[in-house]
Design an enzyme around this catalytic site. Structure first.
Site, mmCIF file in Angstrom:
data_model
loop_
_atom_site.group_PDB
_atom_site.id
_atom_site.type_symbol
_atom_site.label_atom_id
_atom_site.label_comp_id
_atom_site.label_asym_id
_atom_site.label_seq_id
_atom_site.Cartn_x
_atom_site.Cartn_y
_atom_site.Cartn_z
ATOM 1 N N ASP A 72 17.339 21.250 48.419
ATOM 2 C CA ASP A 72 16.117 21.333 47.625
ATOM 3 C C ASP A 72 16.402 21.822 46.213
ATOM 4 O OD1 ASP A 72 16.728 23.998 48.365
ATOM 5 O OD2 ASP A 72 15.251 23.951 49.975
ATOM 6 N N ASP A 141 8.839 32.410 57.814
ATOM 7 C CA ASP A 141 7.813 31.671 58.548
ATOM 8 C C ASP A 141 8.380 30.446 59.263
ATOM 9 O OD1 ASP A 141 8.353 30.037 56.402
ATOM 10 O OD2 ASP A 141 6.329 30.083 55.553
ATOM 11 N N HIS A 143 10.341 28.035 58.044
ATOM 12 C CA HIS A 143 10.522 26.779 57.313
ATOM 13 C C HIS A 143 12.005 26.495 57.083
ATOM 14 C CE1 HIS A 143 10.422 29.418 53.593
ATOM 15 N NE2 HIS A 143 11.420 28.603 53.265
ATOM 16 N N GLU A 148 7.425 23.734 54.496
ATOM 17 C CA GLU A 148 6.582 24.867 54.841
ATOM 18 C C GLU A 148 5.787 24.590 56.122
ATOM 19 O OE1 GLU A 148 7.157 27.449 53.203
ATOM 20 O OE2 GLU A 148 6.955 27.293 51.038
#
Length: 266
Positions: A72, A141, A143, A148
């Site tokens: 990314d 979380d 991801h 996400e």
């Protein structure tokens, strides 16, 4: 899925680096048949990169015929910004090994047409067949890359809006100022990741414990995109003791017994 339950974060770095070196050397890459390696940024893989550099300097591996694709990149950060993922990769890995610059593939978050850039990236990956081994980390979380919670598990490389939790977590790299953290990023998709021949995810620290539990003991769930590893034919999670706190005792015991031969020398 394999789970490699180790004690310290440094051991996670050592085991994962040796695993990458083993895979590259077993593949015996050439200029016409390179080994294709997917790479992440962030704090978790730093120990892995340090160990890879050590192994390279000890003549245990060469990256000359290795092609890399990063997961990314932020949108809007200058290429030379100290917190761009391009800067991170060159400072922490590429500048220290013999990889050829033309074999380094990074998403460009400063193009005029982000959709075109994402398609270019997908096409470039496909031009090599597929990624042989994709290493990644995971967010608090759950991801993976910047996929996400509620991201499609069939998603491809695209633009993503970063959650406030992710931006708060990443603000530690921006002098603690969330206002400096970009709101958008380009990221490979979960589907892009699942196309890889092998996936290795590194998980360290107490703050990642719920994510590890979701990945190993939970159901496949788009709210925890790391759980998609459960449907991949060759995935491995390498984790430290701190991140194992939410796992059942019998789960950790089971994997320690399974992987006893693979972890005894770490």
């Amino acid at each position: 899925m394999r789970l490699i339950p180790l004690n310290q974060a440094e051991q996670v770095g050592a085991w994962s680096a040796q695993h990458i070196v083993n895979r590259i050397n077993e593949f015996n890459p050439t200029a016409d048949r390179p080994f294709v390696l997917g790479l992440p940024t962030g704090g978790t893989p730093l120990n892995t990169y340090k160990k890879l550099i050590e192994l390279y300097k000890a003549d245990k591996v060469s990256f000359k015929n290795v092609v890399t694709f990063n997961m990314d990149e932020y949108i809007g950060l200058d290429t030379n910004h100290p917190e761009s993922y391009r800067t991170f990769m060159f400072e922490n890995f590429f500048n220290h090994v013999d990889i050829q610059e033309e074999n380094i593939n990074l998403l460009n978050g400063n193009t005029d047409n982000h959709e075109e850039e994402c398609q270019r990236y997908e096409d470039k990956i496909k031009s090599y067949g597929r990624i042989n081994l994709f290493m990644g980390g995971v967010g608090n979380d759950g991801h993976i890359a910047f996929n996400e919670p509620a991201s499609s598990l069939a998603s491809r490389t695209r633009i993503k809006t970063l959650t406030e939790d992710t931006r708060i977590a990443n603000s530690r790299f921006f002098d603690g100022d969330i206002a400096q953290v970009p709101k958008y990023a380009l990221t490979i998709g979960v589907g892009t990741l699942l196309d890889s021949a092998e996936i290795m995810i590194l998980i360290t620290g107490h703050n990642k414990a719920l994510a590890l539990q979701a990945a190993v003991e939970g159901s496949v769930n788009h709210m925890w995109t790391v759980s998609a590893l459960q449907i991949h034919p060759k995935s491995v999670i390498v984790c430290d003791e701190a991140s194992q706190q939410e796992l059942k005792v019998k789960t950790v015991k089971y994997f320690k017994e399974l992987e006893a031969e693979n972890i005894k020398h770490v």
